[in-house]
Design a protein around this motif. Structure first.
Motif, PDB file in Angstrom:
ATOM      1  N   VAL A  25       0.840  -1.204   0.000  1.00 45.78           N
ATOM      2  CA  VAL A  25       0.000   0.000   0.000  1.00 45.78           C
ATOM      3  C   VAL A  25       0.870   1.248   0.000  1.00 45.78           C
ATOM      4  O   VAL A  25       0.611   2.208  -0.746  1.00 45.78           O
ATOM      5  CB  VAL A  25      -0.951  -0.017   1.215  1.00 45.78           C
ATOM      6  N   ASN A  26       1.922   1.258   0.803  1.00 46.58           N
ATOM      7  CA  ASN A  26       2.818   2.421   0.844  1.00 46.58           C
ATOM      8  C   ASN A  26       3.509   2.640  -0.497  1.00 46.58           C
ATOM      9  O   ASN A  26       3.704   3.786  -0.920  1.00 46.58           O
ATOM     10  CB  ASN A  26       3.872   2.239   1.936  1.00 46.58           C
ATOM     11  N   ALA A  27       3.890   1.559  -1.167  1.00 46.85           N
ATOM     12  CA  ALA A  27       4.536   1.693  -2.480  1.00 46.85           C
ATOM     13  C   ALA A  27       3.601   2.362  -3.468  1.00 46.85           C
ATOM     14  O   ALA A  27       4.010   3.220  -4.260  1.00 46.85           O
ATOM     15  CB  ALA A  27       4.963   0.317  -3.005  1.00 46.85           C
ATOM     16  N   ALA A  61      -5.320   3.064  -2.710  1.00 44.69           N
ATOM     17  CA  ALA A  61      -4.138   2.198  -2.796  1.00 44.69           C
ATOM     18  C   ALA A  61      -4.521   0.732  -2.608  1.00 44.69           C
ATOM     19  O   ALA A  61      -3.992  -0.156  -3.281  1.00 44.69           O
ATOM     20  CB  ALA A  61      -3.103   2.622  -1.752  1.00 44.69           C
ATOM     21  N   LEU A  62      -5.430   0.457  -1.679  1.00 39.15           N
ATOM     22  CA  LEU A  62      -5.904  -0.916  -1.492  1.00 39.15           C
ATOM     23  C   LEU A  62      -6.562  -1.449  -2.763  1.00 39.15           C
ATOM     24  O   LEU A  62      -6.387  -2.616  -3.126  1.00 39.15           O
ATOM     25  CB  LEU A  62      -6.894  -0.971  -0.326  1.00 39.15           C
ATOM     26  N   GLU A  63      -7.313  -0.599  -3.448  1.00 37.18           N
ATOM     27  CA  GLU A  63      -7.939  -1.020  -4.702  1.00 37.18           C
ATOM     28  C   GLU A  63      -6.882  -1.349  -5.748  1.00 37.18           C
ATOM     29  O   GLU A  63      -7.031  -2.310  -6.518  1.00 37.18           O
ATOM     30  CB  GLU A  63      -8.871   0.080  -5.208  1.00 37.18           C
ATOM     31  N   ALA A  64      -5.809  -0.566  -5.785  1.00 38.54           N
ATOM     32  CA  ALA A  64      -4.737  -0.828  -6.744  1.00 38.54           C
ATOM     33  C   ALA A  64      -4.010  -2.131  -6.418  1.00 38.54           C
ATOM     34  O   ALA A  64      -3.639  -2.883  -7.313  1.00 38.54           O
ATOM     35  CB  ALA A  64      -3.742   0.345  -6.762  1.00 38.54           C
ATOM     36  N   VAL A  65      -3.805  -2.402  -5.132  1.00 37.30           N
ATOM     37  CA  VAL A  65      -3.086  -3.610  -4.732  1.00 37.30           C
ATOM     38  C   VAL A  65      -3.907  -4.866  -5.012  1.00 37.30           C
ATOM     39  O   VAL A  65      -3.412  -5.848  -5.564  1.00 37.30           O
ATOM     40  CB  VAL A  65      -2.714  -3.543  -3.231  1.00 37.30           C
ATOM     41  N   PHE A  66      -5.201  -4.832  -4.642  1.00 38.19           N
ATOM     42  CA  PHE A  66      -6.029  -6.025  -4.785  1.00 38.19           C
ATOM     43  C   PHE A  66      -6.821  -6.060  -6.088  1.00 38.19           C
ATOM     44  O   PHE A  66      -7.455  -7.065  -6.404  1.00 38.19           O
ATOM     45  CB  PHE A  66      -7.006  -6.130  -3.606  1.00 38.19           C
ATOM     46  N   GLN A  67      -6.802  -4.927  -6.823  1.00 34.69           N
ATOM     47  CA  GLN A  67      -7.479  -4.840  -8.113  1.00 34.69           C
ATOM     48  C   GLN A  67      -8.970  -5.181  -8.003  1.00 34.69           C
ATOM     49  O   GLN A  67      -9.520  -5.984  -8.747  1.00 34.69           O
ATOM     50  CB  GLN A  67      -6.792  -5.718  -9.162  1.00 34.69           C
ATOM     51  N   SER A 146       3.720  -3.510  -6.998  1.00 34.38           N
ATOM     52  CA  SER A 146       2.861  -2.341  -6.803  1.00 34.38           C
ATOM     53  C   SER A 146       3.238  -1.198  -7.737  1.00 34.38           C
ATOM     54  O   SER A 146       2.365  -0.511  -8.266  1.00 34.38           O
ATOM     55  CB  SER A 146       2.944  -1.872  -5.342  1.00 34.38           C
ATOM     56  N   GLN A 147       4.528  -0.990  -7.934  1.00 31.74           N
ATOM     57  CA  GLN A 147       4.961   0.075  -8.843  1.00 31.74           C
ATOM     58  C   GLN A 147       4.530  -0.212 -10.273  1.00 31.74           C
ATOM     59  O   GLN A 147       4.114   0.692 -11.009  1.00 31.74           O
ATOM     60  CB  GLN A 147       6.475   0.237  -8.761  1.00 31.74           C
ATOM     61  N   ALA A 148       4.606  -1.479 -10.683  1.00 30.37           N
ATOM     62  CA  ALA A 148       4.172  -1.849 -12.029  1.00 30.37           C
ATOM     63  C   ALA A 148       2.678  -1.631 -12.179  1.00 30.37           C
ATOM     64  O   ALA A 148       2.207  -1.102 -13.208  1.00 30.37           O
ATOM     65  CB  ALA A 148       4.532  -3.312 -12.315  1.00 30.37           C
ATOM     66  N   ALA A 149       1.895  -2.017 -11.162  1.00 28.05           N
ATOM     67  CA  ALA A 149       0.451  -1.808 -11.218  1.00 28.05           C
ATOM     68  C   ALA A 149       0.113  -0.321 -11.242  1.00 28.05           C
ATOM     69  O   ALA A 149      -0.820   0.110 -11.948  1.00 28.05           O
ATOM     70  CB  ALA A 149      -0.218  -2.487 -10.020  1.00 28.05           C
ATOM     71  N   ALA A 150       0.879   0.485 -10.498  1.00 24.48           N
ATOM     72  CA  ALA A 150       0.642   1.923 -10.492  1.00 24.48           C
ATOM     73  C   ALA A 150       0.949   2.540 -11.855  1.00 24.48           C
ATOM     74  O   ALA A 150       0.238   3.443 -12.327  1.00 24.48           O
ATOM     75  CB  ALA A 150       1.491   2.591  -9.406  1.00 24.48           C
TER      76      ALA A 150
END
Length: 419
Positions: A25-27, A61-67, A146-150
């Protein structure tokens, strides 16, 4: 106050500890220009239900991590002040990741839409090149995933809020697919197979919209590797066949070679030695026929060469139990691997130790295994697992013998002083 069992289950499926989820999440927060303030305690508050509705930036951020939407993670919304204009833009960008493939988040009617061009694509690719270097050095870390997903979210945000021609739109979808594919690989490397499966589904959808065959090849080839690591060879062969049958694999021998090499590694799990030898031969022939000067995507140029071919051949022969051939491929790969490919070197070294152990060369095997850098062995989930498998196999062969004692002391010392 009730526990958030849904979040607990989703974390277990993804293989996240509290500390790892906080890191992921922090990333994502940092990738969006915010401070990474989530701690173990924050995650514990989410799990115990003490925090039923996280801060809006943490939710995004949680949405980005868990999609998936944050409400599907067991969080219950409550009334709060509306977000600021800048936060609303960020939230819209994140939500787009979870919209249907054909839906775009348009800017409001009174908001001016800027023109998106290839310079924006080039800017994204420059960030991607930095991520590729980090991936080859560190492997399956949550921060890389996480960086790739961001980055994928950033590419999709440009689709949502700007106007662009068809060429640029296809390039943006290709970028988003490529970045998501890197998140997929990081999840595979980190042994987070549930998350990897979701990345694959998203990446395949984006790649289809891009129309770009090279990224479609990469994603389906990664899917083959995912199922291989999950010990599902039938699914792995089927997925890799999708990649091998794409036109790019018929047009460019380099892609054909990679497809054959990964197919051989999968075939090793089936025990078909004849098929493995044939497929490795095809991979070698195709690599020799390829033109090194031909223009290819950065991800291909960054990792596939003779060293990687020998590494995949090592994996195939190791699965077959042909330890002598595996050792030969291992030495060839290590002689050719590029200095910056630290993760690849460590994986090949770990496999070489297993091949030596399989031949009864206990002293050489232990020395080889001990040459894997301690920090890599401790921080890379795949290599950590390989070292544990090596120790277990050595214990069966040597029990309380001198080689097992040397290895046991080495592991003990490394745990006490991982540096």
């Amino acid at each position: 106050m009730e526990d958030n069992d849904i979040l607990k289950r989703r974390m277990a499926e993804a293989g996240y500890t509290q500390a790892e989820l906080a890191e992921a999440v922090n990333a994502d927060l940092r990738a969006c220009g915010h401070e990474g303030t989530v701690s173990d305690r924050t995650v514990r508050n989410w799990l115990t239900g003490k925090t039923r509705w996280p801060h809006r930036r943490q939710r995004a951020a949680l949405e980005a991590v868990f999609q998936c939407p944050v409400t599907e993670l067991g969080f219950v919304p409550w009334r709060e002040a509306p977000p600021s204009a800048s936060e609303e833009v960020t939230l819209q960008r994140r939500r787009f990741l979870f919209a249907s493939a054909g839906t775009a988040l348009g800017a409001s009617a009174d908001r001016a839409r800027h023109r998106v061009g290839m310079s924006d694509v080039d800017r994204l690719l420059a960030k991607f090149s930095v991520l590729i270097v980090s991936d080859h050095r560190y492997g399956g870390r949550l921060t890389i995933e996480s960086q790739a997903a961001a980055l994928a979210g950033e590419a999709l945000a440009l689709q949502a809020r700007g106007t662009a021609g068809q060429r640029v739109r296809c390039a943006l979808y290709a970028c988003a697919a490529s970045f998501t594919s890197s998140a997929l690989w990081a999840a595979i490397d980190g042994r987070r197979f549930g998350v990897a499966q979701r990345h694959f589904e998203r990446a395949a959808s984006l790649a289809a919209m891009s129309g770009e065959l090279t990224i479609q090849f990469r994603i389906w080839s990664h899917a083959g590797s995912l199922y291989r690591h999950m010990a599902r060879p039938i699914d792995a062969l089927a997925a890799n066949d999708v990649a091998r049958n794409l036109h790019i694999a018929r047009r460019d021998p380099m892609f054909a070679s990679l497809g054959h090499a990964r197919h051989a590694a999968i075939l090793g799990l089936t025990g078909d030695a004849r098929a493995v030898r044939q497929t490795l031969g095809h991979a070698q022939e195709a690599l020799e026929a390829s033109d090194p000067a031909e223009q290819r995507p950065m991800w291909m140029n960054a990792f596939y060469d003779r060293a990687e071919l020998h590494s995949l051949a090592l994996a195939a022969c190791l699965a077959l139990g042909d330890y002598e051939a595996a050792e030969a491929h291992g030495h060839s790969s290590l002689a050719l691997v590029r200095p910056e490919m630290q993760r690849s070197r460590a994986i090949t070294t770990a496999r070489l130790a297993q091949a030596q152990l399989g031949q009864g060369e206990l002293e050489s095997a232990v020395a080889t295994a001990m040459s894997v850098p301690a920090d890599v062995a401790a921080e890379h989930p795949r290599i950590t697992g390989m070292m544990q498998e090596f120790g277990a196999a050595l214990g069966l062969l040597d029990a309380s013998g001198p080689h097992a004692q040397v290895w046991g002391q080495y592991v003990h010392d490394r745990q006490r002083n991982p540096q």
